[in-house]
Structure formats: structure tokens, C-alpha cells
Design a protein around this motif. Sequence first.
Motif, PDB file in Angstrom:
ATOM      1  N   PHE A  66      11.709  -9.203   5.701  1.00 48.73           N
ATOM      2  CA  PHE A  66      11.023  -9.642   6.923  1.00 48.73           C
ATOM      3  C   PHE A  66       9.705  -8.912   7.160  1.00 48.73           C
ATOM      4  CE2 PHE A  66      11.539  -5.986   9.733  1.00 48.73           C
ATOM      5  CZ  PHE A  66      12.570  -5.273   9.114  1.00 48.73           C
ATOM      6  N   LYS A  67       9.493  -7.807   6.464  1.00 53.39           N
ATOM      7  CA  LYS A  67       8.307  -6.985   6.735  1.00 53.39           C
ATOM      8  C   LYS A  67       7.012  -7.773   6.568  1.00 53.39           C
ATOM      9  CE  LYS A  67      10.827  -3.162   7.095  1.00 53.39           C
ATOM     10  NZ  LYS A  67      10.961  -2.375   8.337  1.00 53.39           N
ATOM     11  N   GLY A  92      11.368   1.717   1.875  1.00 53.88           N
ATOM     12  CA  GLY A  92      11.195   0.846   0.708  1.00 53.88           C
ATOM     13  C   GLY A  92      10.562  -0.495   0.973  1.00 53.88           C
ATOM     14  N   ASN A  93      11.078  -1.231   1.934  1.00 55.48           N
ATOM     15  CA  ASN A  93      10.566  -2.587   2.143  1.00 55.48           C
ATOM     16  C   ASN A  93       9.170  -2.623   2.757  1.00 55.48           C
ATOM     17  OD1 ASN A  93      12.513  -4.314   1.017  1.00 55.48           O
ATOM     18  ND2 ASN A  93      13.882  -3.955   2.760  1.00 55.48           N
ATOM     19  N   GLY A 196      12.047  -1.521  15.081  1.00 55.86           N
ATOM     20  CA  GLY A 196      10.917  -2.419  15.335  1.00 55.86           C
ATOM     21  C   GLY A 196      11.338  -3.875  15.375  1.00 55.86           C
ATOM     22  N   GLU A 293      20.617  -7.377   1.163  1.00 60.07           N
ATOM     23  CA  GLU A 293      20.757  -5.971   0.793  1.00 60.07           C
ATOM     24  C   GLU A 293      21.753  -5.299   1.746  1.00 60.07           C
ATOM     25  OE1 GLU A 293      17.732  -2.940   1.987  1.00 60.07           O
ATOM     26  OE2 GLU A 293      16.369  -4.604   1.656  1.00 60.07           O
ATOM     27  N   SER A 296      20.998  -5.276   5.415  1.00 60.21           N
ATOM     28  CA  SER A 296      21.086  -6.604   6.019  1.00 60.21           C
ATOM     29  C   SER A 296      22.518  -6.952   6.386  1.00 60.21           C
ATOM     30  CB  SER A 296      20.545  -7.655   5.049  1.00 60.21           C
ATOM     31  OG  SER A 296      19.235  -7.335   4.642  1.00 60.21           O
ATOM     32  N   THR A 323      18.003  -9.461   6.619  1.00 61.87           N
ATOM     33  CA  THR A 323      16.620  -8.968   6.661  1.00 61.87           C
ATOM     34  C   THR A 323      15.931  -8.820   5.306  1.00 61.87           C
ATOM     35  OG1 THR A 323      17.659  -6.796   6.826  1.00 61.87           O
ATOM     36  CG2 THR A 323      16.807  -7.749   8.869  1.00 61.87           C
ATOM     37  N   GLY A 324      16.727  -8.654   4.223  1.00 61.32           N
ATOM     38  CA  GLY A 324      16.103  -8.460   2.910  1.00 61.32           C
ATOM     39  C   GLY A 324      17.020  -8.887   1.772  1.00 61.32           C
TER      40      GLY A 324
END
Length: 357
Positions: A66-67, A92-93, A196, A293, A296, A323-324
Motif C-alpha cells: 500500500f505504500k 522494508g516496504n 499511518g 505477508e 498483513s 497490506t502487502g
Amino acid sequence: MRQGTKSVGRGVLFRYPDYLPLTADTPRITLGEGDTPLVRSRFLEKEIGVGELYFKLEGCNPTGSFKDRGMVLAVAKALEAGSRAIICASTGNTSASAAAYGARCGIETLVIVPSGYVAMGKLAQAVVYGARIIPIEGNFDQALQLVRSLAAVHPVTLVNSVNPHRLEGQKTAAFEVVDALDDAPDYLFIPVGNAGNISAYWQGFQEYHKGGQAHRRPKMMGYQAAGAAPIVRGEEVRNPQTVATAIRIGKPASWAKAVAARDESGGAIDMVTDEEILQAYHSLARHEGVFGEPASAASVAGLMKYARNHREIGESRVVCIITGTGLKDTDTAVLGAAPAQPMAPDMKAVERALGWA
Ligand code: AN7
């Protein structure tokens, strides 16, 4: 009414321009972020006992998390301001995403990461996109403190989620959920690390509610890992530990915003153990075909935990944010899986191995 949804698939800045702080001078950059699938559950919905369950597959973003939604805007605004370099701390992401957009736009990317605690796929991304990588003998919280200090005195733009453009971009995921369901869900389950994303979603749901695109707002349900649960415990965790390295964070930057999202929405922030996270991780992959991941999977583990004590969820519409992608962390994926012994390329041998002969 549902303005801005016509240019689907062209990136966050093109799809929701009216909701973002864009000016005539903001470069309209994209790597095709956003517009991720919202897929209905085929198994866990019944297994857990949820009215309707959906997964938002944020691993389908260009760098696999999502980043990218927030990074595209943060980098666009950095370019608009004339910046030539970006910096971030990351589990990492964020570093993978910063490195990708930095490369795309021809500016330097510097990332400070906790040595030994970043999944290899994420590190590989930062390497291949050409970021300068500084590993530290310390955790994410210390890395974030460092980049804040560095960005205060050097000509480099901080692109962690303390940069408000990150949350502005990330809130578009909430818009997409509402656009897909024609209203907000009853509950939104989401992992919490630096806090965030939960704050960004809440901002998005509130904006759509005020604008009349949604008639209600979801209860925001955030989940931390038990070994890295400062918000749940009500105090900073000095040595956070969890298998879900993405959320191995002991002092979240958006702590107050996450607490506000929880309280204003009537939701909760709770924690799940590594065991619960891994169980949800495997269940999601094996029964839904969704490889998220470990961090997530905290959202799904959270839903499983919540549903055990709150049967009313059987009447509710629920969205879990994945999320990832799990592909970044193959070490965790194959942990405990015994490698099969190679055998002769012989049909009889293979039949015996399969138990068919
Ligand atoms: C897959 O990359 O903090 O609560 O430095 O990678 O907004 O921090 C990543 C966080 C959830 C938590 N899921 O979101 C980083 C970083 C995944 C993540 C989170 C992260 P926030």
C-alpha cells in the motif's frame, strides 16, 4: 456524485485529483498504483461467521504494498518543491516504494533500515531500484529518529508517513472501498505498525462521509503484534519483536491519530500473537488463494480473535486490508517446510512418492 472515478487504473493522482493537494505545478507521476482488487471471501467468511467478508489486495500495487499510494504523492510534492533527494526509515516496504518512485523520477533515494530485520525481497527491491541503503544496528524507531534529524539539517525530503502527503495519498484506498461497495463497510480490519495507514483510511472514510459519497463510517479495527504493541499496552516498547517484521515498531509516529481513529469510529486497537498471525497467514493462502505477508495477516488474525467474542459480526459487512504481498518474505513462507528429496525422473518413482502406487 462519484467524481473522479472515470480514469480508473491510471494511478492515484489521476483517479482522485479533487481530493488531493495537487496544484498546476505538481507533476502527475504514476507507476499505476491504486485501483487494487476488493475480493469476496469464499471460505473464511463462513468459517469465521461474518455477514460479508472482503479482502483489499494492496499487494497488487506496483512495488507490492500500500505504500505506493502515499509515496506517489510524497514524491510528486517533493519534485514540485524542487527537492533532488528523498530519505526514509523503513521496515522494508516504505524503502522499496521510495526507491521505486525515486528511480522513476530521477532523484536520489536514501534508506535507513534495521539490520537483519528486513525481509529479503524488500531489500532486493531497494538494491535493484538503486537506493543508497544504510543498515543500522538498531530498530525502526531508532532509524526514524535518525532520518528525522538528518532531514532537518540536510537538503533531503523525508518521505516517512510523518510527511502529510503520504497519508493524503493512502486515504484513496478508503475511497476505493466505498466506490466498490457503494458505501463504507461496518468494520475495517487493518494491521498497525507506525500507525499511518489506519489514520489515512479514517481520514478517507471521513472525507467521503462528509462529501456524501458514504452514508456511514466503519469501526476502525487496528491490530498490532503482541511483541510490538505499544498502543495496546499504552507505552513505548523499547525492544519490539515479531515474525511480522513490517510492524516491528515500538513507538508509532501516528500514535495519537490512530487512537483518534479508534475512538471516533467506535472501533478498537488490539493485538495478536505471532502464532495467531501465522495461522491466519496460512489460512488466507491455503483457503482463499491470497498470499499476504505476515504483517498483513494480522488483520485477518484480528478478525478471527474479535469474532470469537462478538457474534454480531455475523450480521456485518467487513473488509480486511491485505497490506502487502507475501512474495517479499519467502523465508517465512517456507519455514518448517521440509525440502523434498529430488528423485529420478521416472514415472514409477513419482507415483510411489505421490502414494498412487
Ligand atoms: C505490509 O515499510 O513501517 O501502521 O517502514 O509494510 O502505516 O506503519 C511498513 C508498515 C502494515 C503497517 N503492513 O502500516 C515500513 C513500514 C505492511 C507494512 C504496515 C506496514 P503503518
